[in-house]
Design an enzyme around this catalytic site. Structure first.
Site: not given
Length: 277
Positions: A101, A37, A116, A188, A151, A33, A12, A77, A147
């Site tokens: 995990n 995404t 994160a 974004r 988190k 990964d 990412g 994520s 989301y």
């Protein structure tokens, strides 16, 4: 001997820069990964580096890491609204099943783990600026809830592992960050505005554009994450740039960098979108 760091979400935006940084600091890096995404292109320059290994893994499934691990950076994520609105269940699972995990691997290796988290744990905040003691204003059943709550649960689970198992943890609440390897279509503000200027399109501003963000450059964010990991601070820590800018002013700044004097189109503000950060 070189220490080994496991980085989830390694392909990412943030994860790939973390791989680069830790390799430059003489660590061995194991990146994982599943490319839901992330992009393999973000790691292609590391394939010949003998200190870098990569495994394609979905951390929400059972998996094993045989290497001895000293540090873990859990960055797996979806992070863009476009992504987590498209894959809400995957977003919730990586924050819950995936996090546990990875915490189990940290526990097995007695490794320090940094997770994160995000400024989104504050939701659409009623307090400004948001300090780490602020509990937020989050709508758990709103469109951004998958989301935000993933988190928030991730933070609670990680803290429980510290309380119950004595695990060595760090929690980074990451605010808006920008830089190379962002996807133009990730939704974004910075890549969206830049992409629209490059395509000679009108810039899309939601609401009246008075909502603010504080943008931190990727190199500064990565250095902050590294310093937090090696600090003795175990509570959540905000990481970002404290200087705010209104999105309408930011859009005009991006337009000024082009040569076409693009128009601005205003659209309704998305539900629960923070108006000040």
């Amino acid at each position: 001997m070189k220490k080994t760091v496991l980085i989830t979400g390694a392909a990412g935006f943030l994860g790939s820069h973390l791989c680069d940084y830790f390799l430059s600091k003489n660590y061995k890096v194991l990146g994982v990964d599943n490319f839901i995404t992330g992009s393999s292109k973000n790691l292609s320059h590391l394939t010949s580096n003998s200190d870098f290994k990569f495994r394609k893994i979905d951390v929400t499934s059972d998996f094993k890491i045989d290497d001895s691990i000293d540090f873990i950076l859990h960055f797996a994520s979806p992070a863009s609204p476009i992504d987590y609105l498209k894959i809400p269940l995957e977003t919730l699972r990586v924050g819950s099943l995936g996090t546990e995990n990875v915490l189990k691997i940290a526990l097995k290796n007695k490794a320090r783990i940094l997770i994160a988290s995000t400024s989104e744990v504050y939701g659409d905040p009623l307090k400004h600026p948001q300090d780490e003691e602020y509990c937020g204003n989050v709508n758990p059943v709103g469109p951004r809830g998958v989301y935000d709550e993933a988190k928030r649960f991730q933070e609670a689970l990680t803290t429980a592992y510290r309380t119950f198992h004595g695990l060595d943890i760090r929690i980074a609440r990451i605010f808006n960050t920008y830089g190379s390897r962002m996807r133009v279509n990730d939704g974004r503000a910075i890549p969206a505005f830049m992409g629209q200027v490059l395509r000679n399109e009108s810039l899309t501003v939601f609401g009246n554009g008075s909502q603010t963000r504080s943008f931190c450059y990727i190199d500064d964010m990565i250095e902050g994450i590294y310093k937090l990991l090696h600090s003795n601070y175990t509570k959540p820590m905000n990481l970002g740039n404290p200087d705010e800018i209104a999105l309408i002013d930011f859009a005009k700044e991006i337009i000024s960098l082009g040569s076409n004097n693009n128009d601005i189109v205003f659209k309704p503000l998305p539900v629960n979108d923070p108006v000040k950060r």
